[in-house]
Design a protein around this motif. Structure first.
Motif, short mmCIF file in Angstrom:
data_model
loop_
_atom_site.label_atom_id
_atom_site.label_comp_id
_atom_site.label_asym_id
_atom_site.label_seq_id
_atom_site.Cartn_x
_atom_site.Cartn_y
_atom_site.Cartn_z
N THR A 1 16.57 -8.79 -26.03
CA THR A 1 16.47 -10.25 -26.05
C THR A 1 15.71 -10.70 -27.29
O THR A 1 14.64 -10.18 -27.61
CB THR A 1 15.74 -10.77 -24.79
OG1 THR A 1 16.51 -10.44 -23.64
CG2 THR A 1 15.55 -12.28 -24.86
N ILE A 2 16.27 -11.68 -27.99
CA ILE A 2 15.66 -12.22 -29.22
C ILE A 2 15.23 -13.66 -28.96
O ILE A 2 15.99 -14.46 -28.41
CB ILE A 2 16.66 -12.16 -30.38
CG1 ILE A 2 16.91 -10.71 -30.78
CG2 ILE A 2 16.15 -12.96 -31.59
CD1 ILE A 2 18.00 -10.54 -31.81
N ARG A 3 14.02 -13.98 -29.35
CA ARG A 3 13.50 -15.32 -29.17
C ARG A 3 12.78 -15.81 -30.43
O ARG A 3 12.23 -15.02 -31.21
CB ARG A 3 12.53 -15.38 -27.98
CG ARG A 3 13.21 -15.19 -26.62
CD ARG A 3 14.09 -16.38 -26.27
NE ARG A 3 14.73 -16.24 -24.97
CZ ARG A 3 15.96 -15.82 -24.77
NH1 ARG A 3 16.70 -15.45 -25.83
NH2 ARG A 3 16.47 -15.76 -23.56
N LEU A 4 12.80 -17.12 -30.60
CA LEU A 4 12.07 -17.79 -31.67
C LEU A 4 10.58 -17.54 -31.51
O LEU A 4 10.07 -17.51 -30.39
CB LEU A 4 12.35 -19.29 -31.58
CG LEU A 4 11.86 -20.22 -32.70
CD1 LEU A 4 12.73 -20.04 -33.93
CD2 LEU A 4 11.91 -21.67 -32.22
N VAL A 5 9.87 -17.36 -32.61
CA VAL A 5 8.42 -17.24 -32.59
C VAL A 5 7.83 -18.57 -33.04
O VAL A 5 8.05 -19.00 -34.16
CB VAL A 5 7.93 -16.11 -33.52
CG1 VAL A 5 6.40 -16.08 -33.54
CG2 VAL A 5 8.49 -14.77 -33.06
N ARG A 6 7.10 -19.21 -32.13
CA ARG A 6 6.48 -20.48 -32.50
C ARG A 6 5.04 -20.53 -32.03
O ARG A 6 4.68 -19.97 -31.00
CB ARG A 6 7.27 -21.68 -31.99
CG ARG A 6 7.58 -21.72 -30.50
CD ARG A 6 8.48 -22.93 -30.20
NE ARG A 6 9.01 -22.95 -28.85
CZ ARG A 6 8.52 -23.69 -27.86
NH1 ARG A 6 7.48 -24.46 -28.07
NH2 ARG A 6 9.08 -23.67 -26.66
N PHE A 7 4.20 -21.23 -32.81
CA PHE A 7 2.77 -21.32 -32.58
C PHE A 7 2.31 -22.77 -32.49
O PHE A 7 3.04 -23.69 -32.84
CB PHE A 7 2.00 -20.63 -33.72
CG PHE A 7 2.30 -19.17 -33.88
CD1 PHE A 7 1.73 -18.23 -33.05
CD2 PHE A 7 3.16 -18.74 -34.88
CE1 PHE A 7 2.01 -16.88 -33.20
CE2 PHE A 7 3.45 -17.38 -35.05
CZ PHE A 7 2.86 -16.46 -34.20
N LEU A 8 1.11 -22.98 -32.03
CA LEU A 8 0.35 -24.23 -32.05
C LEU A 8 0.46 -25.04 -30.76
O LEU A 8 -0.51 -25.16 -30.01
CB LEU A 8 0.72 -25.12 -33.24
CG LEU A 8 0.10 -24.74 -34.57
CD1 LEU A 8 0.74 -25.53 -35.71
CD2 LEU A 8 -1.40 -25.01 -34.54
N GLY A 9 1.60 -25.68 -30.49
CA GLY A 9 1.72 -26.59 -29.36
C GLY A 9 2.07 -28.00 -29.80
O GLY A 9 1.96 -28.35 -30.98
N ASN A 10 2.50 -28.83 -28.85
CA ASN A 10 2.99 -30.17 -29.21
C ASN A 10 2.03 -31.29 -28.80
O ASN A 10 0.87 -31.03 -28.44
CB ASN A 10 4.38 -30.41 -28.62
CG ASN A 10 4.40 -30.33 -27.10
OD1 ASN A 10 3.41 -30.58 -26.43
ND2 ASN A 10 5.55 -29.98 -26.54
N LEU A 11 2.51 -32.51 -28.83
CA LEU A 11 1.70 -33.71 -28.64
C LEU A 11 0.82 -33.72 -27.39
O LEU A 11 -0.30 -34.21 -27.43
CB LEU A 11 2.61 -34.95 -28.59
CG LEU A 11 3.36 -35.33 -29.85
CD1 LEU A 11 4.47 -36.32 -29.52
CD2 LEU A 11 2.40 -35.94 -30.87
N GLY A 12 1.33 -33.21 -26.29
CA GLY A 12 0.61 -33.35 -25.03
C GLY A 12 0.18 -32.06 -24.39
O GLY A 12 -0.17 -32.02 -23.21
N ILE A 13 0.15 -30.97 -25.16
CA ILE A 13 -0.12 -29.66 -24.57
C ILE A 13 -1.59 -29.44 -24.24
O ILE A 13 -1.96 -28.58 -23.46
CB ILE A 13 0.40 -28.55 -25.51
CG1 ILE A 13 0.48 -27.21 -24.79
CG2 ILE A 13 -0.44 -28.46 -26.76
CD1 ILE A 13 1.14 -26.13 -25.61
#
Length: 591
Positions: free
Chosen positions: A499-511
């Protein structure tokens, strides 16, 4: 002071024959760099290549070299619940004896690391890379009148120039990490990720994008101030085409870009949790109705209470959806009136309501049953800050660290890195040379690591270094203990091999408190795009020189020198006087 002098004396004796200069006092004043360049003794002046009009890489490298200290800065990153990072070497203790205080709209940063220079030196520049990955610089902030942070109409991009940083990670038997950094090679060290050009030579200097990616009128990805970010339409897979990774020197966000901001945050704040000092835009989830219906206006009237929660300069979206439930920000009717428009000012009306004055090109109508929502910030909110920090530490503003603006209310995703499951959980696949980056597939020649991320949702406990990335590890933390950042595990594919998934960091407006520089999510496929994430335009085509942890040690034992020829098989930058500098500021530590 005597200890400091003794350390510096020992450094000079141990590296006799090398040249050193006092670190730049500060790169925050506009003309500080000009004065420094003019008065640095035998420093060769910045010179332009007549054939390109750009600065020669030799002279840019010489400028960076003049801010080197040659010292090794060692820090202890504790395992488990403790969050405080401890300076261990004499140089680290000396710099950290002055507490870092982030900048705000009303105060400059107190930043002893910026003053020190060395591995923390950086300066903004209009720069880029050739098709073979070799960096170039056109204009430098504080040096050239032609330097521009905003789009100048000629394809400019803004990057931070920084030195190659050498790193050694020691895993102690109690799980603590002893991490050493220097601007010069020392025993047991490896260069920061992406430090090697495709031909195997060491880069003359590093570049990291100052701003998240935007797209100009000609459809080109950019790193500039004052622009709407390239969310909604960009994904790992789309950047293969958008950045022309196969034929140019560009790609999406690189392992170095992620490493760079984490290095600056961990060492400056001395805290495993980035949100303690840099909360970012993670508490700005505004979803309200206009308080007044109007026709042909460029404002939205809201209550005074609502207006108080919306900073001037923030971005908003407004659409024609009239449902009783606020629409998802990804729905077309959530932003079909305007998307990412800036609140240019506020005007208090006679009835006590407040008009948000929107910076838009076209007038619009408002109704009381439609929805006004907060949106990710445009780039450039931190430009006026004097040093690293944020306009306000209120969870509503982006922040700047190492000169790089981030935390705009968006996750940031990688262009050269993917999560790949080995059947037990997600490992990391970092592609050193993005010329062969693939869509929804691991690039040829890249072997993913074994599972290294948590296999369930939760707050992470520890820091780990994996193929150059600085990540969270293990569960058991909280918002105030351990790493302080959350990991989202994809239960549908995380334990399915391949399984391949996007790597993303930080978080959004309401996290909220789940966010942070190590907060990560494995829930999106590599071709997915969304309103809540964006990437960066990176410049790296490289050989992989991972910064890997060493085997467990019982204390601060010295490590044997790895020959530079093994790291850079085809040689380092010609004339690099400090390539073989010995470890000088290193002792046995009481751990």
């Amino acid at each position: 002071m005597a200890d400091t002098q003794a350390t510096e004396q020992a450094t000079e004796q141990a590296t006799e024959g090398f040249e050193y200069a006092d670190p730049l006092a500060s790169d925050k004043a506009v003309w500080a760099l000009v004065g420094a360049v003019k008065n640095l003794g035998d420093q060769k002046s910045l010179e332009r290549d007549a054939s390109t009009g750009r600065y020669s890489n030799e002279s840019v490298a010489a400028m960076v070299d003049k801010h080197k200290t040659g010292l090794v800065y060692t820090f202890l990153i504790p395992a488990g619940s403790p969050t405080d990072i401890k300076p261990m070497s004499a140089a680290a203790k000396r710099v950290a004896s002055t507490e870092f205080v982030p900048a705000t709209a009303t105060s400059a940063a107190v930043d002893p690391f910026d003053t020190e220079g060395g591995p923390w030196f950086h300066v903004s520049a209009n720069a880029g890379a050739d098709a073979d990955g070799v960096p170039w610089v056109e204009a430098i902030d504080g040096v050239d009148y032609g330097f521009s942070r905003v789009d100048n109409g000629h394809g400019n991009n803004v990057y931070e120039i920084a030195p190659v940083v050498w790193q050694a990670v020691e895993v102690l038997t109690n799980g603590n990490l002893l991490v050493s950094w220097s601007d010069s090679r020392f025993s047991g060290s490896q260069p920061n990720p992406k430090a090697l050009l495709p031909d195997g030579t060491l880069r003359p200097y590093m570049l990291t994008p100052t701003y998240p990616m935007s797209i100009d009128a000609d459809g080109r990805p950019r790193s500039v101030s004052g622009a709407k970010v390239a969310n909604r339409t960009t994904s790992h897979d789309s950047l293969v085409d958008l950045c022309k990774t196969a034929t140019t020197g560009y790609s999406g966000m690189s392992a170095y870009d992620q490493w760079y901001i984490n290095f600056h945050q961990l060492t400056k704040t001395l805290c495993k949790s980035s949100q303690v000092d840099f909360p970012g835009c993670t508490d700005f989830n505004i979803q309200i109705h206009p308080a007044l219906a109007e026709t042909g206006v460029t404002r939205v009237v809201v209550t005074a209470e609502q207006a108080a929660k919306i900073p001037v300069g923030a971005s908003m979206m407004y659409g024609t959806d009239t449902g009783t439930t606020c629409p998802d920000r990804g729905a077309a009717a959530a932003y079909d009136v305007f998307d990412g428009a800036v609140v240019g000012g506020k005007e208090t009306l006679a009835d006590g309501n407040v008009a948000l004055l929107m910076d838009v090109a076209k007038a619009f109508d408002t109704t009381v049953n439609t929805w006004l929502q907060s949106a990710p910030w445009r780039t450039g909110n931190t430009d006026a800050l004097v040093g690293d920090g944020q306009v306000a530490k209120d969870g509503k503003h982006p922040f700047k660290v190492g000169g790089v603006e981030t935390g705009l209310g968006l996750w940031e995703f990688m262009g050269d890195t993917l999560f790949v499951s080995d059947g037990t959980g997600f490992g990391i696949a970092v592609n050193p040379d993005t010329r062969n980056e693939k869509k929804n597939a691991v690039a040829d020649g890249v072997t993913p690591t074994a599972a290294c991320m948590p296999t369930a949702d939760g707050y992470m406990l520890d820091i780990q270094f994996v193929n150059g990335l600085i990540l969270g590890k293990g569960l058991g933390g909280s918002a105030t203990t351990g790493v302080g950042d959350y990991f989202y595990f994809d239960t549908s594919g995380g334990k399915v091999k391949g399984t391949i998934r996007l790597v993303r960091f930080l978080g959004n407006l309401g996290i909220g408190s789940w966010a942070g520089l190590r907060c990560a999510c494995s829930g999106n496929w590599s071709g997915g795009a969304a309103w809540y994430f964006v990437s960066r335009q990176s410049v790296y085509k490289s050989l992989l020189a991972p910064c890997l942890p060493r085997p467990p040690l019982s204390g601060g034992t010295r490590l044997s020198l790895t020959p530079l020829s093994e790291i850079c098989p085809q040689g380092s930058r010609a004339g690099s006087r400090k390539a073989n500098a010995r470890m000088t500021d290193r002792k046995s530590f009481d751990l």
